[in-house]
Every structure is written in C-alpha cells, then in structure tokens.
Design a protein around this motif. Structure first.
Motif, PDB file in Angstrom:
ATOM      1  N   GLY A 262       0.957  -1.188   0.121  1.00  0.00           N
ATOM      2  CA  GLY A 262       0.019  -0.016  -0.016  1.00  0.00           C
ATOM      3  C   GLY A 262       0.838   1.158   0.036  1.00  0.00           C
ATOM      4  N   ILE A 263       0.755   2.005   1.147  1.00  0.00           N
ATOM      5  CA  ILE A 263       1.568   3.327   1.132  1.00  0.00           C
ATOM      6  C   ILE A 263       2.740   3.144   2.032  1.00  0.00           C
ATOM      7  CG2 ILE A 263      -0.311   4.863   0.388  1.00  0.00           C
ATOM      8  CD1 ILE A 263      -0.787   5.471   3.304  1.00  0.00           C
ATOM      9  N   ARG A 264       2.560   2.108   2.698  1.00  0.00           N
ATOM     10  CA  ARG A 264       3.845   1.594   3.670  1.00  0.00           C
ATOM     11  C   ARG A 264       4.975   1.079   2.882  1.00  0.00           C
ATOM     12  NH1 ARG A 264       1.033  -1.783   8.355  1.00  0.00           N
ATOM     13  NH2 ARG A 264       0.531  -3.063   6.294  1.00  0.00           N
ATOM     14  N   ARG A 265       6.051   1.390   3.568  1.00  0.00           N
ATOM     15  CA  ARG A 265       7.383   0.743   3.168  1.00  0.00           C
ATOM     16  C   ARG A 265       7.694  -0.199   4.301  1.00  0.00           C
ATOM     17  NH1 ARG A 265      11.088   1.214  -0.721  1.00  0.00           N
ATOM     18  NH2 ARG A 265      10.000   2.956  -1.474  1.00  0.00           N
ATOM     19  N   LEU A 266       7.739  -1.428   4.049  1.00  0.00           N
ATOM     20  CA  LEU A 266       8.446  -2.613   4.984  1.00  0.00           C
ATOM     21  C   LEU A 266       9.575  -3.168   4.722  1.00  0.00           C
ATOM     22  CD1 LEU A 266       4.780  -4.180   5.382  1.00  0.00           C
ATOM     23  CD2 LEU A 266       5.669  -2.338   6.829  1.00  0.00           C
ATOM     24  N   GLU A 267      10.067  -3.992   5.700  1.00  0.00           N
ATOM     25  CA  GLU A 267      11.534  -4.628   5.486  1.00  0.00           C
ATOM     26  C   GLU A 267      11.116  -6.195   5.531  1.00  0.00           C
ATOM     27  OE1 GLU A 267      15.735  -3.449   6.767  1.00  0.00           O
ATOM     28  OE2 GLU A 267      14.809  -4.509   8.259  1.00  0.00           O
ATOM     29  N   ARG A 268      11.766  -6.863   4.827  1.00  0.00           N
ATOM     30  CA  ARG A 268      11.948  -8.510   4.858  1.00  0.00           C
ATOM     31  C   ARG A 268      13.066  -9.245   4.600  1.00  0.00           C
ATOM     32  NH1 ARG A 268       8.112  -9.403  -0.649  1.00  0.00           N
ATOM     33  NH2 ARG A 268       9.583  -8.586  -2.186  1.00  0.00           N
ATOM     34  N   THR A 269      13.362 -10.315   4.869  1.00  0.00           N
ATOM     35  CA  THR A 269      14.463 -10.849   4.276  1.00  0.00           C
ATOM     36  C   THR A 269      14.570 -11.265   2.679  1.00  0.00           C
ATOM     37  OG1 THR A 269      13.616 -12.926   4.792  1.00  0.00           O
ATOM     38  CG2 THR A 269      14.845 -12.105   6.654  1.00  0.00           C
ATOM     39  N   ILE A 270      15.566 -11.272   2.135  1.00  0.00           N
ATOM     40  CA  ILE A 270      15.823 -11.609   0.649  1.00  0.00           C
ATOM     41  C   ILE A 270      15.240 -12.839   0.411  1.00  0.00           C
ATOM     42  CG2 ILE A 270      17.208 -11.671  -1.299  1.00  0.00           C
ATOM     43  CD1 ILE A 270      18.763  -9.253  -0.380  1.00  0.00           C
TER      44      ILE A 270
END
Length: 399
Positions: A262-270
């Motif tokens: 959506g409009i949120r920037r999140l982080e995840r493992t590659i």
C-alpha cells in the motif's frame, strides 16, 4: 526416458555409465549392491561415462550371462537385476536395472557383511560405515531409529514443561505416560517407561552430554567464505520449543530488502521466511539421528544460506525427486508432531513451494544435494540478474 535422453543426464544416485565391464567384476557388483541398498538404479554398459559416446559391447549375450552369474553367486541376499540388450545405431548396449531391495543390507559375499556393504552417495559408490549398515537393517525391518528407546534415561529426562506446552497448544490436558507412548515419545519395556530418541531430541532436558549431536549451530560469516566468523549461536535440546527462536535468529543474520505494501514501506529478508523455515524444519525432521558425530549446521553468508544435516535422502528418494511431490519419511513420529504444531505442510510440497517463491522474487534457484553422508540445502540471496559469486559456488558444488 529413452537411452538418447539418458545420454544427456549426469551420473547420479540412480544412473551410471560404463564403457565396458570392469576388469574386476567386484567393481560392478559394488555398484549393483549400492543400488539395491538405496533407491535402485541403472547401469548402462557400452557408453563412455565422460564423452557419452556409444561404444557398444561385443558378444552381449555372453556378457549378460556373465553378469547374471556374478550377481547370483556374489551378492547376498539374492538380487535379480533386469538385464536387457539395446541396439542403438547399430551398436549393442547392455542395460542393467536394479530395483530397491527389501532385504537390506545387501553385501558382496566374498567380503562379508562387515566390509561388503556399499551405498550410493550422489554419483559415487562407497563402502557403508557400521552405522549405515545398522540403518539399512532398520529400513528392512520397518523400524526408525527415532523410536528406539534409550534405556540409559528415564521419563524424568523429558522436559515436563516443554511437553505440557506442546499438548496445551493442541488443546489437550497434561499427558500421561501412555499418551506419550502413543506419540512415540516414550517406549515401554517390561512395564517400565523409557524415553525414545525422538522424545529426547524434541523434549529432552538440556545438558544431556550424550545428546549434543542433536543440537543446532547457527553461524554468520563475513563475506562468502568460511574464513571470518562474525557470530555463532548454539541450540541444544529440547529442540521443538526453540524452533521459532532458531528461525528468527537466522532471519536476523540474512540480507534485508524494503518493499511497499500500500503506502507503507516495510522490510523483509531477501530469502522468503517460508523457505528459511522449511529448510530448517526439514533438517530437523528428516536428518539421520543414528549419525551421532555431527549436528545440524546453519551457515549464513553474504550471498547465501546453507542448511547442512546428517544423513542422505531416505529410502527410494533421489535428488531429482525433490520438488515433484514425491516424499519418503525417515522420522514419522517427528513429522507428525511438527505437522500438529503447524510447522509443516503436506509431505512433498515444501520444496516445490520454495522453488516457486524464489522464482517469483527473481532469485537464483535453490540447490539441494548430497555431500558425503550429509544433505545440504543452499538458498541464494542474489537475484538472477546479479548472480555474483553464488553462480560460481552452485556450479562448483553441482559438479
């Protein structure tokens, strides 16, 4: 698969090429014995194993009879391979097909069962260690090492809190000994209860020195080699209550990327977390616990993650079967518990899902292979466009 298609296949656990019968017939019997002790296999004689040129054999009928007699006289218990002659471009090729045996271990009679048992590891034929001979015997009897009772331990060596937590998550009250026996966590002998290997690995109290082999070591390396260790973490029994922690700590060591939701920037493992957890869970539930010299290792590098577990693929499984939906289970009691905990899906689907997730994220294809007496899963952290060192690594390991 016809002969022409097989010419383009690498030698494997189930396939070997020979330009001619070896000078020493025992060399051929070793391969046949190894196929019978494993997933079965096929020896194609009259084809060079390197260039894959069709050289053919002379007097194939005499050669067929010679092989049949050598197998009949030289291997115990008796094996009856299918031997056929194929005319290929005017040249005769001999094909020896060996089915997986049901009376393992098979061995070369002249060498005896102590030295004459051979197994197939990748594309090589190797003499079986005493532990593997015992494992082959268990396979023929339909007995898993995980359910063997440890008579040196008592039910007090089971972590009561860990067991109660497992049954509470399933909505069951505190279990009695007989319930633990139904889950293969305890065994019964002459009216007395003793913990099983599975019971001690998953729920055993910590600091049992003779169960150090069941632990897991997580290591973060700097760069792409084992030269510089950044951090190491050790996890001892009981393993089941620590699984989520192990997976989370492994994720902490992996490369990260940001993405929009959506409009949120999140982080995840590659590396997708599902793939990470699947590789670790598979290592725990499918490893060979009769191999006590080494535990499970999780190695994290800048460009990849490796999960190494003792024991080659079980039963009739071959590397080429991974991801196709086929499965065979070495440790059924453990699989049952992990599935009830929601840590496993249907057998045979996990690796196919890993391949799909890596394809969707445009990552390099994961690699699964046997290395000596170990099974290794390699999950790349690099995309298809920037293969870097991982491409060289995967190519060298697959040769």
């Amino acid at each position: 698969m016809n002969i022409r298609e097989k010419l383009y296949q690498p030698e494997s656990r189930k396939l070997e090429f020979k330009s001619r019968i070896p000078a020493k017939m025992n060399d051929l019997l070793k391969t046949i014995t190894a196929f019978a002790n494993g997933a079965g296999g096929e020896i194609i004689i009259g084809v060079s194993d390197r260039e894959r040129t069709i050289e053919g054999v002379s007097e194939p009928l005499q050669m067929e009879e010679r092989i049949a007699n050598a197998v009949h006289d030289g291997i115990m218990p008796m094996i009856s391979p299918y031997i056929s002659i194929l005319n290929f471009n005017g040249k005769q090729v001999l094909i020896v097909q060996v089915l997986p045996g049901s009376q393992k271990p098979y061995y070369i009679k002249s060498m005896g069962i102590e030295k004459g048992v051979y197994i197939r590891i990748g594309s090589t034929t190797r003499q079986a260690a005493p532990e593997m001979i015992k494992e082959l015997n268990r396979q023929s009897l339909g007995i898993a090492f995980e359910v063997e009772t440890d008579f040196t331990k008592t039910p007090e060596h089971i972590d009561k809190e860990a067991v109660n937590q497992f049954f509470h998550q399933m909505g069951h009250p505190e279990p009695a000994y007989e319930i633990l026996k139904k889950w293969s966590l305890l065994g019964k002998n002459n009216g007395d209860y003793y913990p099983t290997v599975a019971g001690l690995v998953l729920f055993g109290i910590c600091d049992l020195p003779d169960y150090d082999f069941a632990g897991i070591r997580l290591t973060k390396f700097q760069g792409n080699t084992m030269t510089n260790i950044s951090e190491t973490r050790e996890y001892s029994i009981p393993i089941l209550p620590k699984m989520e922690t192990i997976c989370r700590h492994t994720a902490d060591f992996l490369q990260k990327e940001s993405y929009l939701e959506g409009i949120r920037r999140l982080e995840r493992t590659i590396i997708p977390f599902y793939a990470l957890r699947e590789a670790i869970v598979n290592a725990v539930v499918h490893r060979d616990y009769s191999i006590r010299g080494s535990g499970i290792k999780i190695n994290v590098f800048d460009n990849r993650m490796e999960v190494i577990s003792p024991g080659i693929l079980y039963g009739n499984m071959d590397i080429s079967d991974l991801g196709t939906g086929l499965s065979e289970c070495r440790n059924r009691a453990m699989v049952r518990i992990f599935r009830r905990m929601g840590m496993m899906e249907e057998l045979g689907t996990g690796i196919a899902r890993i391949y799909e997730l890596f394809l969707n994220r445009n990552l390099m294809t994961p690699l699964f292979f046997e290395q000596g007496q170990f099974f290794k899963a390699v999950l790349p952290q690099e995309s298809q466009e920037k293969p870097g060192l991982i491409k060289e690594y995967l190519n060298s390991e697959s040769r």
